[in-house]
Design a protein around this motif. Sequence first.
Motif, PDB file in Angstrom:
ATOM      1  N   THR A 165       0.969  -1.125  -0.118  1.00 26.99           N
ATOM      2  CA  THR A 165       0.047  -0.121  -0.065  1.00 26.99           C
ATOM      3  C   THR A 165       0.798   1.241  -0.016  1.00 26.99           C
ATOM      4  O   THR A 165       0.412   2.410  -0.180  1.00 26.99           O
ATOM      5  N   ASP A 166       2.129   1.243   0.549  1.00 26.68           N
ATOM      6  CA  ASP A 166       2.997   2.373   0.733  1.00 26.68           C
ATOM      7  C   ASP A 166       2.349   3.509   1.565  1.00 26.68           C
ATOM      8  O   ASP A 166       2.099   4.607   1.178  1.00 26.68           O
ATOM      9  N   ASN A 167       1.491   2.983   2.345  1.00 31.16           N
ATOM     10  CA  ASN A 167       0.499   3.789   3.125  1.00 31.16           C
ATOM     11  C   ASN A 167       0.622   3.567   4.789  1.00 31.16           C
ATOM     12  O   ASN A 167      -0.083   2.481   5.072  1.00 31.16           O
ATOM     13  N   THR A 168       1.104   4.578   5.490  1.00 30.28           N
ATOM     14  CA  THR A 168       1.084   4.324   6.645  1.00 30.28           C
ATOM     15  C   THR A 168      -0.162   4.363   7.671  1.00 30.28           C
ATOM     16  O   THR A 168      -0.039   3.617   8.694  1.00 30.28           O
ATOM     17  N   THR A 169      -1.039   5.110   7.117  1.00 31.13           N
ATOM     18  CA  THR A 169      -2.360   5.122   7.862  1.00 31.13           C
ATOM     19  C   THR A 169      -2.980   3.719   7.472  1.00 31.13           C
ATOM     20  O   THR A 169      -3.641   3.195   8.350  1.00 31.13           O
ATOM     21  N   ALA A 170      -2.691   2.946   6.455  1.00 33.02           N
ATOM     22  CA  ALA A 170      -3.211   1.697   6.429  1.00 33.02           C
ATOM     23  C   ALA A 170      -2.577   0.665   7.278  1.00 33.02           C
ATOM     24  O   ALA A 170      -3.166  -0.359   7.934  1.00 33.02           O
ATOM     25  N   LEU A 171      -1.414   1.162   7.584  1.00 38.36           N
ATOM     26  CA  LEU A 171      -0.634   0.195   8.630  1.00 38.36           C
ATOM     27  C   LEU A 171      -1.277   0.386   9.901  1.00 38.36           C
ATOM     28  O   LEU A 171      -1.538  -0.333  10.723  1.00 38.36           O
TER      29      LEU A 171
END
Length: 699
Positions: A165-171
């Motif tokens: 995702t390259d998305n820290t919020t998804a993390l």
Amino acid sequence: MSKLEFNVVFFEVVSIIISILAFGAAFWLYKWVASQPSSNKRIAEVGKLIRNGANTFLAKEYKTLSRFCVVAAIVIFIFLPSPIWNGHPLGNILMAVSYLFGTVFSGIAGKVGISIATIANIKSAEASTKGIKPSFMSGFRGGAVMGMAVVGSSLLGVTLVLLLTDNTTALLGFSFGASSMALFAKAGGGIFTKTADISADLVGKVELGIPEDDPRNPAVIADNVGDNVGDVAGMGADLFDSNVASMAAALVMAAAIDKVKGGTINVSMVFCYAAIGLLASIIGVLTAKMDEKGSPTKALNSNTYVTMIIFGVLTALATVVFRFEWRIWFASAIGLFVGFIIGIASDYFTDDTKKPVHEVAKASGSGPAFTILSGVSYGLMSTLPSMIGIGISALAAYKICAPLGEGYAMFGISMAAVGMLSIVGMIISNDAYGPIVDNARGLVEMGNLGDKALEITDSLDSAGNTVKAVTKGFSIGAAGLTVIALLGAFISEVNGAAAEIGKELITGFDILNPTVFFGLLFGAAIPPVFSAMLMLGVDRNAQRMVDEIHRQFREIPGLKEGKKGVVPEYEKCIAIATSGALKELVPAGLMTIFATLIVGFIGGVQAIGGFISGNIVSGLIFALFMSNAGGLWDNTKKYVEAGNNGGKNSETHRAAVVGDTVGDPFKDTAGPSINTQITVVSLVASLTATIFLTFNLFG
């Protein structure tokens, strides 16, 4: 692709490879344990009852939780990270999928633990007839399967989410999935296990004076099932959550710093250190051993120390090779060292060779009121060194990393948490060893394997209780640092949203601000209320089970006398524990989530900052107090049963058993569940930061 971009992909690939190595180690250990000889029919029969009971409870619990998770995923899809009608549906889809991904990984961790624990308990029990070494190795390697699987899946899950995702919020969504599953799994398993444990002890030991694992007791199988669903599956989900949350918080802040400075050096460092921590645990687990005349406690602790040293040396080498910042290495090393110190402090207040246990045993001679009074006092006292340790590690990490530039101070705290949890593979192995050998002791008694085997498993069980205090110190300390780091992640999320909509950025929370202070008071009140709800659940459920035990002793002819061929209705007690746990586990968890949302909508992000802060401080104190007081009462009972202060069936023993029944829901239900509760609060706040920034009454 630039060199700096290559670095993070390289470390993500290495993390995936080491995760696969961990799964390979887990598979080898599983096969080794399963291959150990076992031929006793009675033990196989009882072991099957325990395995079936644990799997039945887990299936029903997961069915209940799957409904909650689906509803939560739908709500996340609609509202997070921003309402779907704002026109960015892809972000909402990623968040919902990441959340479900986290719940599935957490559930698998619990299932793996149950699968091996219900095999290893049989193998450890039968191996006790051959000596302490083979019995210890079966128990430890059974626990190590859990350790390798949990940490391997947490590192793999975090890596895949960020890689895809390259998305820290998804993390954060992935972490919230793990946390919400852990919150309910730990609460449900804790209610189950302590319902059975308290009921079995009160009727068996206090009323009838029969041994702990006497097969005449209708609750004895439910008690052994509870060890697995609470102390194995629940604990696995708990530490899976802590490990994921610490990495998620560190990666959110690392990515924010890298975005400003350019490159990916800090994100690379997080993955590098986490991968090395798992590698150190793999080496530590596979090289662990014990001499035939050795001490199981010493063996478990030395395995932990070896793993710590391996992690320290390998991360120092990596810092040189990849030119990471030495200040951040020192922050992670401080976290690891303080985790060790907190463990030693917890050990002092719970070890049956130390003064607090001896003093509580002495006080028990004057009756149960003095058992409770002295145990509560020492439990409260035990919070000071651990709270100071968490405070010092956070302060030291902050000050050491602050000169590196903006954002590095809070990143340093998050790396201290990563350091403290770096050897979580070994910590879980030691922790899961405890309930495995506890079950083995019961199987030895029910299988009539003799006094020598019982003496060996008693020794292994005592070591498990002592080491559990150390591992709980690690997990509570790491939870403290993780949620402080999550407070930093919350600020990063708020400021990211504020920059987009043109609102003022925040740098901290002033407690003289009445909105912040309102949140602070509200947040501090949540852990005691949460604890009370769980313990009242145990209370109500245990009363139902005690009534059922009395009914069976009254209505089944020859049961109390132990006539041959007369068997209790074990499944009735298992059913009571299961239905009661599933009924009681949801309200406490939902209360935590709804309270966070209410504060956010009333006071906005400032109130939430206070809410998280109050929740952290109050939660850590309650978790430490209940964990240590419960462990103290448990080992006081065992100390008296070993022949001290009057020994078994004395008035001192009866008082010590009462103390243990009070301590059971302290240390195995409410105490460890608070770790997850404060993580859930912090993650809910971070995920809903944009909404609270936009919609609130007084913020």
